[in-house]
Write a protein that holds these residues in place. Structure first.
Motif, PDB file in Angstrom:
ATOM      1  N   ALA A 214      70.423 107.172  51.940  1.00 34.79           N
ATOM      2  CA  ALA A 214      71.742 107.066  51.350  1.00 34.79           C
ATOM      3  C   ALA A 214      72.064 106.025  50.917  1.00 34.79           C
ATOM      4  N   ALA A 215      71.947 104.606  50.833  1.00 38.50           N
ATOM      5  CA  ALA A 215      72.629 103.657  50.615  1.00 38.50           C
ATOM      6  C   ALA A 215      71.871 102.795  49.634  1.00 38.50           C
ATOM      7  N   GLY A 216      70.954 103.442  49.875  1.00 41.23           N
ATOM      8  CA  GLY A 216      69.293 103.128  48.039  1.00 41.23           C
ATOM      9  C   GLY A 216      69.180 101.641  48.886  1.00 41.23           C
ATOM     10  N   VAL A 217      68.282 101.700  49.656  1.00 44.45           N
ATOM     11  CA  VAL A 217      67.945 101.011  50.604  1.00 44.45           C
ATOM     12  C   VAL A 217      66.259 101.402  50.429  1.00 44.45           C
ATOM     13  N   PRO A 218      65.248 100.737  50.179  1.00 45.21           N
ATOM     14  CA  PRO A 218      63.809 100.707  50.007  1.00 45.21           C
ATOM     15  C   PRO A 218      62.993 100.900  51.223  1.00 45.21           C
ATOM     16  N   VAL A 219      62.757 101.974  51.833  1.00 45.97           N
ATOM     17  CA  VAL A 219      62.001 102.716  52.562  1.00 45.97           C
ATOM     18  C   VAL A 219      60.698 102.106  53.054  1.00 45.97           C
ATOM     19  N   HIS A 220      59.662 101.689  53.424  1.00 48.35           N
ATOM     20  CA  HIS A 220      58.238 101.633  52.717  1.00 48.35           C
ATOM     21  C   HIS A 220      57.535 102.038  54.290  1.00 48.35           C
ATOM     22  N   SER A 221      56.929 103.586  54.223  1.00 51.26           N
ATOM     23  CA  SER A 221      56.608 103.869  55.905  1.00 51.26           C
ATOM     24  C   SER A 221      55.121 103.710  55.506  1.00 51.26           C
ATOM     25  N   HIS A 222      54.534 103.200  57.521  1.00 50.87           N
ATOM     26  CA  HIS A 222      53.017 102.965  57.592  1.00 50.87           C
ATOM     27  C   HIS A 222      52.769 101.807  57.212  1.00 50.87           C
ATOM     28  N   ALA A 223      53.426 100.465  57.180  1.00 54.09           N
ATOM     29  CA  ALA A 223      53.051  99.476  56.643  1.00 54.09           C
ATOM     30  C   ALA A 223      51.957  98.756  57.639  1.00 54.09           C
ATOM     31  N   THR A 224      50.701  98.128  57.322  1.00 55.38           N
ATOM     32  CA  THR A 224      49.497  97.758  57.963  1.00 55.38           C
ATOM     33  C   THR A 224      49.210  96.072  57.664  1.00 55.38           C
ATOM     34  N   GLY A 225      49.039  95.097  57.774  1.00 51.86           N
ATOM     35  CA  GLY A 225      48.841  94.216  57.114  1.00 51.86           C
ATOM     36  C   GLY A 225      50.037  93.189  56.822  1.00 51.86           C
ATOM     37  N   ILE A 226      50.782  92.669  57.811  1.00 53.71           N
ATOM     38  CA  ILE A 226      52.338  92.294  57.828  1.00 53.71           C
ATOM     39  C   ILE A 226      51.733  91.007  57.419  1.00 53.71           C
ATOM     40  N   ARG A 227      52.359  89.963  56.374  1.00 50.42           N
ATOM     41  CA  ARG A 227      52.272  88.627  56.586  1.00 50.42           C
ATOM     42  C   ARG A 227      53.610  88.188  56.160  1.00 50.42           C
ATOM     43  N   ILE A 228      54.170  87.211  56.460  1.00 51.91           N
ATOM     44  CA  ILE A 228      55.346  86.290  56.261  1.00 51.91           C
ATOM     45  C   ILE A 228      54.863  85.354  55.259  1.00 51.91           C
ATOM     46  N   GLU A 229      54.873  84.939  54.253  1.00 46.85           N
ATOM     47  CA  GLU A 229      54.736  84.032  53.869  1.00 46.85           C
ATOM     48  C   GLU A 229      55.510  82.855  53.451  1.00 46.85           C
ATOM     49  N   GLY A 230      55.851  81.652  53.199  1.00 51.80           N
ATOM     50  CA  GLY A 230      56.914  81.159  53.384  1.00 51.80           C
ATOM     51  C   GLY A 230      55.652  79.126  53.291  1.00 51.80           C
ATOM     52  N   LYS A 231      56.337  78.208  52.892  1.00 53.10           N
ATOM     53  CA  LYS A 231      55.637  76.731  53.816  1.00 53.10           C
ATOM     54  C   LYS A 231      56.562  76.114  55.060  1.00 53.10           C
ATOM     55  N   ASP A 232      57.834  75.744  54.244  1.00 54.52           N
ATOM     56  CA  ASP A 232      58.711  75.441  55.766  1.00 54.52           C
ATOM     57  C   ASP A 232      59.639  76.667  55.671  1.00 54.52           C
ATOM     58  N   GLN A 233      59.837  77.771  55.745  1.00 54.28           N
ATOM     59  CA  GLN A 233      61.378  78.571  55.501  1.00 54.28           C
ATOM     60  C   GLN A 233      60.403  79.625  55.150  1.00 54.28           C
ATOM     61  N   ALA A 234      60.766  81.491  56.000  1.00 57.32           N
ATOM     62  CA  ALA A 234      60.313  82.152  55.632  1.00 57.32           C
ATOM     63  C   ALA A 234      60.409  82.516  54.226  1.00 57.32           C
ATOM     64  N   GLU A 235      59.619  82.699  53.184  1.00 55.46           N
ATOM     65  CA  GLU A 235      60.141  83.164  51.753  1.00 55.46           C
ATOM     66  C   GLU A 235      60.042  84.972  51.520  1.00 55.46           C
ATOM     67  N   ALA A 236      58.572  85.190  51.442  1.00 52.99           N
ATOM     68  CA  ALA A 236      58.921  86.261  51.433  1.00 52.99           C
ATOM     69  C   ALA A 236      57.921  87.267  52.746  1.00 52.99           C
ATOM     70  N   VAL A 237      57.771  88.576  52.587  1.00 46.98           N
ATOM     71  CA  VAL A 237      56.936  89.756  53.125  1.00 46.98           C
ATOM     72  C   VAL A 237      55.706  89.753  52.232  1.00 46.98           C
ATOM     73  N   SER A 238      54.698  90.435  53.145  1.00 48.21           N
ATOM     74  CA  SER A 238      54.151  91.695  51.951  1.00 48.21           C
ATOM     75  C   SER A 238      53.253  92.166  52.981  1.00 48.21           C
ATOM     76  N   PHE A 239      53.018  92.922  52.413  1.00 44.63           N
ATOM     77  CA  PHE A 239      52.056  94.233  53.645  1.00 44.63           C
ATOM     78  C   PHE A 239      51.175  95.366  52.670  1.00 44.63           C
ATOM     79  N   ALA A 240      50.532  96.182  53.308  1.00 42.67           N
ATOM     80  CA  ALA A 240      49.922  96.882  52.482  1.00 42.67           C
ATOM     81  C   ALA A 240      50.559  98.433  53.024  1.00 42.67           C
ATOM     82  N   ALA A 241      51.062  99.044  52.002  1.00 38.72           N
ATOM     83  CA  ALA A 241      51.899 100.598  52.237  1.00 38.72           C
ATOM     84  C   ALA A 241      50.994 101.660  50.928  1.00 38.72           C
ATOM     85  N   ASN A 242      50.711 103.174  50.988  1.00 44.14           N
ATOM     86  CA  ASN A 242      51.013 103.341  50.336  1.00 44.14           C
ATOM     87  C   ASN A 242      49.473 103.269  49.752  1.00 44.14           C
ATOM     88  N   GLY A 243      48.475 102.469  49.507  1.00 44.95           N
ATOM     89  CA  GLY A 243      47.282 102.439  49.227  1.00 44.95           C
ATOM     90  C   GLY A 243      47.432 100.293  48.481  1.00 44.95           C
TER      91      GLY A 243
END
Lengths: 458, 101
Positions: A214-243
């Motif tokens: 209800a607060a409008g937070v995007p929810v991604h379900s059944h995510a796989t292939g999670i990778r955290i990107e960044g050089k010296d600090q986390a900058e992003a997270v990527s994953f596969a969801a819904n193909g």
């Protein structure tokens, strides 16, 4: 040497409750806790949390205040900031307090050291800016600190609770990335009738999810292939969801795949453990009374298997009463019955939650290049190669690679290394497939050990 | 970005690598550093990769810092105190006289 009837290790729900009952029945009780204040992790900061924090954290957190007050008012001797680093087979407990080590003879030892979060071995999980979800909650409880635009990744009740608490704190997460595999709701359904005995948990869970959405937070379900990107600090997270592949930029990625028993004390004492296939973790083998295979060593709370804070408090009280009865004090049987019934009710929701939120298989089977032992920076591929070279179990892998020999002493990677080795064999982990835990249970300065003069030492 | 949900309360000041950090009374060294937006607390002992807080409950040992000349202290288990000198750890800490790298 000082001698007490019961030494309780840990001042969370189980430890405090056990100490209250055992001391009320006339036993001498010493509670040793590593934290500076009572509450454990679930009720962390319970004595100092402001009203605003209490509102955000909710009534289940607030319930800890009553328990902490009863604990403070009890006759139990409470020593905060005390780190237990060894327990002998004769139940001499050795601990560090304010830079000096001491010993106490225990009649019975109660391990109430709770749980850790399951390790989340994903590419990039060692980067600054990547914490557990539990760490986010500890920052809120103990310091009133929240992370804006955090991304919460994983599965389980705590993921949703934290997301809802961030919403209530006015800093909704940038996204919730749920890893619960498809088909889990169906798999959990057969446990639903029993879970309805404790339906308030189910309504609470659904309400949390609704609040976040209800607060409008995007929810991604059944995510796989999670990778955290960044050089010296986390900058992003990527994953596969819904193909499709999704990438979300954030400097704070919080991971969670449930909690597992802290085995350090029970493994140090060489108590027997079993692999719990439903909770995907080891737990100590216990008698009806809560005693391990080591006479005089008892466990209460999440260390017995994950049951949550209410169950932990009930287990603690039950054990306190049983220790009193064992010492010949009079304990009304109906009190034991009432607590046991409450505990059974609490337990009824667990099979449903365990089926729904069992960690996805891939979280315990990391890619070869992913670090599993954070301290010594050992990858999953190195562990697998050691098994190929003939290492039959975690202790041989440890000798080959130093995994589990860094300062955390296997607290983070232990369960994971056990599972990676077992997967190579194509079997579930066997009861002894775990690092041999040795004293000191946490690193101590050599100067402190040198200055320590235990009684009876030659 | 980190944000406190409350204002006010007594403060203590310590330094991290020479930079002043203001903590709220009751803060651990780790929570005070997190509030100050400092995420890199040490470089790992094997590869020298950056590390910061991870579990915040004394289990993972990733938040090891040097406090008042003593290395390998858990920032999350140490209460922030006035005048503390906190330093990031760079790679392996050599065990030499005085405990300093």
């Amino acid at each position: 040497m000082r001698s007490v009837d019961v030494v309780v290790i840990g001042a969370g729900p189980a430890g405090m409750s056990c100490a209250v009952e055992a001391s009320a029945a006339g036993l001498s009780v010493l509670v040793l806790d590593e934290n500076p204040a009572p509450g454990g992790q679930i009720w962390r900061g319970i004595e100092t949390a402001t009203e605003r924090r209490g509102r955000i954290l909710g009534p289940d957190y607030g319930a800890g205040r009553t328990v902490a007050q009863a604990f403070r008012a009890s006759k139990a001797d409470y020593l905060p900031s005390a780190l237990v680093w060894n327990i002998s087979t004769e139940k001499v407990v050795e601990y560090s307090h304010r830079g000096a080590s001491h010993q106490v003879q225990a009649g019975a030892v109660v391990s109430a050291t709770g749980a850790f979060e399951r390790p989340n071995p994903l590419p990039g999980w060692t980067l600054p800016g990547v914490t557990t979800v539990g760490a986010l909650q500890i920052l809120l409880k103990s310091a009133g600190l929240v992370e804006e635009d955090a991304v919460l990744v994983g599965s389980g009740p705590l993921l949703w609770l934290m997301a809802a608490q961030l919403v209530d704190a006015g800093v909704p997460p940038k996204a919730v990335v749920e890893t619960t595999p498809k088909g889990r709701v169906l798999a959990a359904l057969r446990h639903l009738p029993r879970a309805l005995r404790a339906r308030d948990y189910l309504w609470k869970g659904l309400a949390l999810m609704r609040r976040v959405k209800a607060a409008g937070v995007p929810v991604h379900s059944h995510a796989t292939g999670i990778r955290i990107e960044g050089k010296d600090q986390a900058e992003a997270v990527s994953f596969a969801a819904n193909g499709r592949r999704v990438r979300i930029e954030s400097g704070h990625i919080a991971l969670h795949h449930g909690v597992v028993p802290n085995q350090q004390v029970t493994r140090l004492m060489r108590a027997e453990h079993v692999w719990d296939a439903s909770q995907m973790c080891f737990r100590p083998v216990l008698s009806d009374m809560g005693e391990t295979s080591v006479a005089g060593l008892f466990v209460a709370g999440d260390g017995t298997g994950i049951g949550g804070a209410k169950a932990a408090a009930l287990q603690g009280r039950l054990l306190g009463l049983r220790l009193a009865a064992r010492a010949g004090r009079s304990v009304a049987p109906e009190r034991i019955e009432r607590l046991s019934a409450g505990l059974a009710r609490e337990g009824s929701v667990r099979p449903f939650l365990e089926a729904l939120y069992a960690p996805p298989a891939w979280i315990n089977a990391p890619e070869d290049a992913t670090i599993v032992c954070r301290c010594e920076e050992i990858t999953a591929g190195q562990v697998r190669a050691a098994v190929d070279l003939g290492a039959p179990g975690p202790n041989q892998v440890k000798s080959y690679l130093r995994s589990g020999m860094g300062p955390c002493q296997g607290r983070v990677c232990g369960l994971l290394v056990s599972q990676i080795i077992a997967a190579k064999r194509g079997l579930p982990p066997q009861k002894d497939d775990y690092y041999r835990i040795r004293p000191p249970m946490k690193p101590l300065p050599l100067t402190e050990l040198a200055a320590y003069r235990p009684e009876g030492a030659k | 970005m980190p944000k406190r949900i409350e204002t006010g309360g007594a403060t203590v000041t310590f330094t991290f690598d020479g930079r002043p950090v203001t903590a709220i009374a009751g803060d651990s060294v780790a929570s005070a550093l997190a509030a100050a937006g400092i995420t890199r607390l040490r470089d790992s002992v094997v590869s020298g990769a950056p590390r910061g807080i991870h579990c915040m409950m004394g289990a993972c040992f990733d938040c090891l810092v040097e406090i008042d000349g003593i290395p390998n202290r858990q920032a999350c288990m140490t209460l922030a105190a006035e005048g503390m000198t906190v330093r990031a750890q760079q790679g392996a800490v050599s065990v030499s006289e005085g405990g300093r790298a």
